[in-house]
Design an enzyme around this catalytic site. Sequence first.
Site, PDB file in Angstrom:
ATOM      1  N   GLY A 290      58.322  33.156  38.554  1.00 61.82           N
ATOM      2  CA  GLY A 290      57.042  32.926  38.808  1.00 61.82           C
ATOM      3  C   GLY A 290      56.513  31.554  37.916  1.00 61.82           C
ATOM      4  O   GLY A 290      55.237  31.608  37.767  1.00 61.82           O
TER       5      GLY A 290
ATOM      6  N   GLY B 143      53.465  29.529  39.325  1.00 62.47           N
ATOM      7  CA  GLY B 143      51.994  30.159  39.130  1.00 62.47           C
ATOM      8  C   GLY B 143      51.359  29.632  38.008  1.00 62.47           C
ATOM      9  O   GLY B 143      51.850  28.998  37.336  1.00 62.47           O
TER      10      GLY B 143
ATOM     11  N   HIS C   1      37.712  39.367  36.966  1.00 60.87           N
ATOM     12  CA  HIS C   1      38.835  38.558  37.152  1.00 60.87           C
ATOM     13  C   HIS C   1      38.381  37.375  38.425  1.00 60.87           C
ATOM     14  O   HIS C   1      37.620  37.626  39.161  1.00 60.87           O
ATOM     15  CB  HIS C   1      39.988  39.292  37.450  1.00 60.87           C
ATOM     16  CG  HIS C   1      40.647  39.969  36.179  1.00 60.87           C
ATOM     17  ND1 HIS C   1      40.005  40.975  35.691  1.00 60.87           N
ATOM     18  CD2 HIS C   1      41.824  39.615  35.515  1.00 60.87           C
ATOM     19  CE1 HIS C   1      40.937  41.179  34.479  1.00 60.87           C
ATOM     20  NE2 HIS C   1      41.743  40.385  34.573  1.00 60.87           N
TER      21      HIS C   1
ATOM     22  N   LYS D 121      43.154  37.772  42.142  1.00 61.93           N
ATOM     23  CA  LYS D 121      43.846  38.669  41.724  1.00 61.93           C
ATOM     24  C   LYS D 121      44.169  40.123  42.621  1.00 61.93           C
ATOM     25  O   LYS D 121      42.977  40.403  43.499  1.00 61.93           O
ATOM     26  CB  LYS D 121      43.133  39.313  40.390  1.00 61.93           C
ATOM     27  CG  LYS D 121      43.795  40.280  39.593  1.00 61.93           C
ATOM     28  CD  LYS D 121      43.145  40.642  38.407  1.00 61.93           C
ATOM     29  CE  LYS D 121      44.015  41.786  37.635  1.00 61.93           C
ATOM     30  NZ  LYS D 121      45.177  41.464  37.220  1.00 61.93           N
TER      31      LYS D 121
END
Length: 266
Positions: free
Chosen positions: A9, A12, A155, A159
């Site tokens: 990842g 990201g 958030h 998400k």
Amino acid sequence: MTIKVAIAGARGRMGQEAVHTIMKDQNMELVSVLDYKEIGETLADTKLFPQTFTVPIFMDLTELSSKTKPDVLVDLTSPESVYQHTREALELGIRPVVGTTGFSDEELKELSAYSAEHGIGCIIAPNFAIGAVLMMKFAEQAAKYLPDIEIIEMHHDQKLDAPSGTAMKTASLIADHRKTHNQGHPKEKETIAGARGANYDGMRIHSVRLPGLVAHQQVLLGGDGQLLTIRHDSFNRGSFMSGVALSINKVMELENLVYGLENIID
């Protein structure tokens, strides 16, 4: 000893922060990256990192393990793939440090049993921010005295899971010190479904998703004539990096699975 680290990842936002954190740490070496898209041979090819970042990219964890032999896999991917990554890493003898939520209780039990049986450390952290972990610990202590509680987690709007792993972990810790009971009026009725949030052991959890937010949570504890609010805010993803570094170092000492950063800080 230099700890050899691989990241899943890396493209990201959290992953990019983790790459820079590990590259700057004198006790760690970033040896490889796992990615399921053909994005080039090295991190430099992604155009997200400097040309000097020549860390190789692999699309297969077994090949990554064979060619670069990492001690630790930092997984910052998605709930859909994190269980498979963690299980495969353990089978390959790589110690997972996981910052992605989405494990079921059954998956956690299975991974915990495998980790203990083979003596391979694993850390799964719903939140790497030290301040967020302290928030959870303070809420756990306060729940002994103020058992009527609601959690509001906020958030960014990209998400995938709701409630957040941090909110679920907070509620789980509180439940250990709070007698189960439903809050609010016994004849309370939602005129719009979901208005009172998710029900966890009688507590309520509310999830907010908006652009501009990163990761924020407040725990509201009510009592006669008083309200205690315990709040934590992460304004950027740099707030999580001290926990990532701590976990990479700590997992090398473990022979079992640890769920939650609160279990590895004093």
